[in-house]
Design a protein around this motif. Structure first.
Motif, PDB file in Angstrom:
ATOM      1  N   LYS A  42       1.105  -1.204   0.123  1.00  0.00           N
ATOM      2  CA  LYS A  42       0.250   0.560  -0.368  1.00  0.00           C
ATOM      3  C   LYS A  42       0.651   1.131   0.063  1.00  0.00           C
ATOM      4  O   LYS A  42       0.333   2.429  -0.072  1.00  0.00           O
ATOM      5  CB  LYS A  42      -0.858   0.093   1.120  1.00  0.00           C
ATOM      6  N   GLN A  43       2.666   1.006   0.702  1.00  0.00           N
ATOM      7  CA  GLN A  43       3.161   2.523   0.272  1.00  0.00           C
ATOM      8  C   GLN A  43       3.644   2.903  -1.343  1.00  0.00           C
ATOM      9  O   GLN A  43       3.635   1.431  -2.051  1.00  0.00           O
ATOM     10  CB  GLN A  43       4.370   1.793   1.086  1.00  0.00           C
ATOM     11  N   ASP A  44       3.854   3.805  -0.849  1.00  0.00           N
ATOM     12  CA  ASP A  44       4.302   4.444  -2.581  1.00  0.00           C
ATOM     13  C   ASP A  44       5.983   3.728  -2.874  1.00  0.00           C
ATOM     14  O   ASP A  44       6.133   3.090  -2.291  1.00  0.00           O
ATOM     15  CB  ASP A  44       4.756   5.624  -2.458  1.00  0.00           C
ATOM     16  N   HIS A  45       5.372   3.406  -4.306  1.00  0.00           N
ATOM     17  CA  HIS A  45       6.625   2.321  -4.857  1.00  0.00           C
ATOM     18  C   HIS A  45       8.341   2.779  -4.948  1.00  0.00           C
ATOM     19  O   HIS A  45       8.608   2.041  -4.925  1.00  0.00           O
ATOM     20  CB  HIS A  45       6.203   1.785  -6.039  1.00  0.00           C
ATOM     21  N   ARG A  46       8.137   4.145  -5.124  1.00  0.00           N
ATOM     22  CA  ARG A  46       9.170   4.701  -4.479  1.00  0.00           C
ATOM     23  C   ARG A  46      10.418   4.419  -4.215  1.00  0.00           C
ATOM     24  O   ARG A  46      11.175   4.666  -3.821  1.00  0.00           O
ATOM     25  CB  ARG A  46       8.689   6.310  -5.665  1.00  0.00           C
ATOM     26  N   LEU A  67      13.839  -9.278   0.816  1.00  0.00           N
ATOM     27  CA  LEU A  67      13.805  -8.862  -0.300  1.00  0.00           C
ATOM     28  C   LEU A  67      13.225 -10.051  -1.279  1.00  0.00           C
ATOM     29  O   LEU A  67      12.927  -9.583  -2.374  1.00  0.00           O
ATOM     30  CB  LEU A  67      15.462  -9.003  -0.303  1.00  0.00           C
ATOM     31  N   LEU A  68      12.942 -11.384  -1.246  1.00  0.00           N
ATOM     32  CA  LEU A  68      12.465 -12.534  -2.131  1.00  0.00           C
ATOM     33  C   LEU A  68      11.143 -12.154  -2.121  1.00  0.00           C
ATOM     34  O   LEU A  68      10.526 -12.614  -3.368  1.00  0.00           O
ATOM     35  CB  LEU A  68      13.171 -14.185  -1.172  1.00  0.00           C
ATOM     36  N   PHE A  69      10.464 -11.905  -0.956  1.00  0.00           N
ATOM     37  CA  PHE A  69       9.270 -11.794  -1.498  1.00  0.00           C
ATOM     38  C   PHE A  69       8.892 -10.464  -1.936  1.00  0.00           C
ATOM     39  O   PHE A  69       8.169  -9.966  -3.193  1.00  0.00           O
ATOM     40  CB  PHE A  69       8.277 -10.521   0.181  1.00  0.00           C
ATOM     41  N   ALA A  70       9.860  -9.440  -2.410  1.00  0.00           N
ATOM     42  CA  ALA A  70      10.470  -8.331  -3.273  1.00  0.00           C
ATOM     43  C   ALA A  70      10.103  -8.734  -5.167  1.00  0.00           C
ATOM     44  O   ALA A  70      10.118  -8.029  -5.554  1.00  0.00           O
ATOM     45  CB  ALA A  70      11.063  -6.768  -2.577  1.00  0.00           C
ATOM     46  N   TYR A  75       5.812  -3.735  -9.687  1.00  0.00           N
ATOM     47  CA  TYR A  75       6.758  -3.007 -10.055  1.00  0.00           C
ATOM     48  C   TYR A  75       8.275  -3.120 -10.682  1.00  0.00           C
ATOM     49  O   TYR A  75       9.040  -4.075  -9.570  1.00  0.00           O
ATOM     50  CB  TYR A  75       7.115  -1.791  -9.110  1.00  0.00           C
ATOM     51  N   PRO A  76       8.800  -3.674 -12.320  1.00  0.00           N
ATOM     52  CA  PRO A  76       9.667  -3.798 -12.072  1.00  0.00           C
ATOM     53  C   PRO A  76      11.085  -2.921 -11.452  1.00  0.00           C
ATOM     54  O   PRO A  76      12.016  -4.050 -10.943  1.00  0.00           O
ATOM     55  CB  PRO A  76      10.452  -3.865 -13.424  1.00  0.00           C
ATOM     56  N   ILE A  77      10.862  -2.159 -11.253  1.00  0.00           N
ATOM     57  CA  ILE A  77      12.103  -1.086 -10.073  1.00  0.00           C
ATOM     58  C   ILE A  77      12.822  -1.716  -8.897  1.00  0.00           C
ATOM     59  O   ILE A  77      13.880  -1.669  -8.343  1.00  0.00           O
ATOM     60  CB  ILE A  77      12.273   0.167 -10.184  1.00  0.00           C
ATOM     61  N   ILE A  78      11.043  -2.237  -8.042  1.00  0.00           N
ATOM     62  CA  ILE A  78      11.553  -2.309  -7.384  1.00  0.00           C
ATOM     63  C   ILE A  78      11.793  -4.455  -7.049  1.00  0.00           C
ATOM     64  O   ILE A  78      12.929  -4.546  -6.659  1.00  0.00           O
ATOM     65  CB  ILE A  78       9.834  -2.763  -6.127  1.00  0.00           C
ATOM     66  N   ARG A  79      11.703  -5.135  -8.343  1.00  0.00           N
ATOM     67  CA  ARG A  79      11.986  -6.007  -8.389  1.00  0.00           C
ATOM     68  C   ARG A  79      14.091  -6.022  -8.684  1.00  0.00           C
ATOM     69  O   ARG A  79      14.540  -6.612  -8.217  1.00  0.00           O
ATOM     70  CB  ARG A  79      11.512  -6.716  -9.524  1.00  0.00           C
TER      71      ARG A  79
END
Length: 92
Positions: A42-46, A67-70, A75-79
């Motif tokens: 729910k938080q801003d992806h940036r 980090l594995l969860f992410a 969002y590709p940038i988070i991955r």
């Protein structure tokens, strides 16, 4: 001085806008708060992206699960940042 209070989360949004304010010394409160923030879709992806990056800077193997969860984030940038952080942690 960390902007994250003893309860763990503090004002992490403000801290992530200025990530140099979050300790990279392995501070457990900082790490836990960043992990919780990264998992909160729910938080801003940036800002979640900044959390993943900072977890890599901290370099604790305890952050691996978050980090594995992410890696499954929409969002590709988070991955990307999660992969980079895992690489930093694994490279130590």
């Amino acid at each position: 001085m960390d902007l994250i209070d003893a309860s763990g989360i503090g004002d992490i949004r403000l801290s992530l806008r200025c990530p140099e304010n979050i300790s990279t010394t392995g501070n457990e409160c900082s790490r836990d708060a960043l992990e919780r923030f990264l998992r909160d879709v729910k938080q801003d992806h940036r800002l979640r992206c900044a959390a993943a990056r900072r977890l890599g800077d901290i370099g604790s193997t305890r952050s691996t699960e978050a980090l594995l969860f992410a890696l499954e984030d929409r969002y590709p940038i988070i991955r990307f940042e999660a992969i980079s952080a895992l690489g930093k942690i694994g490279g130590k």
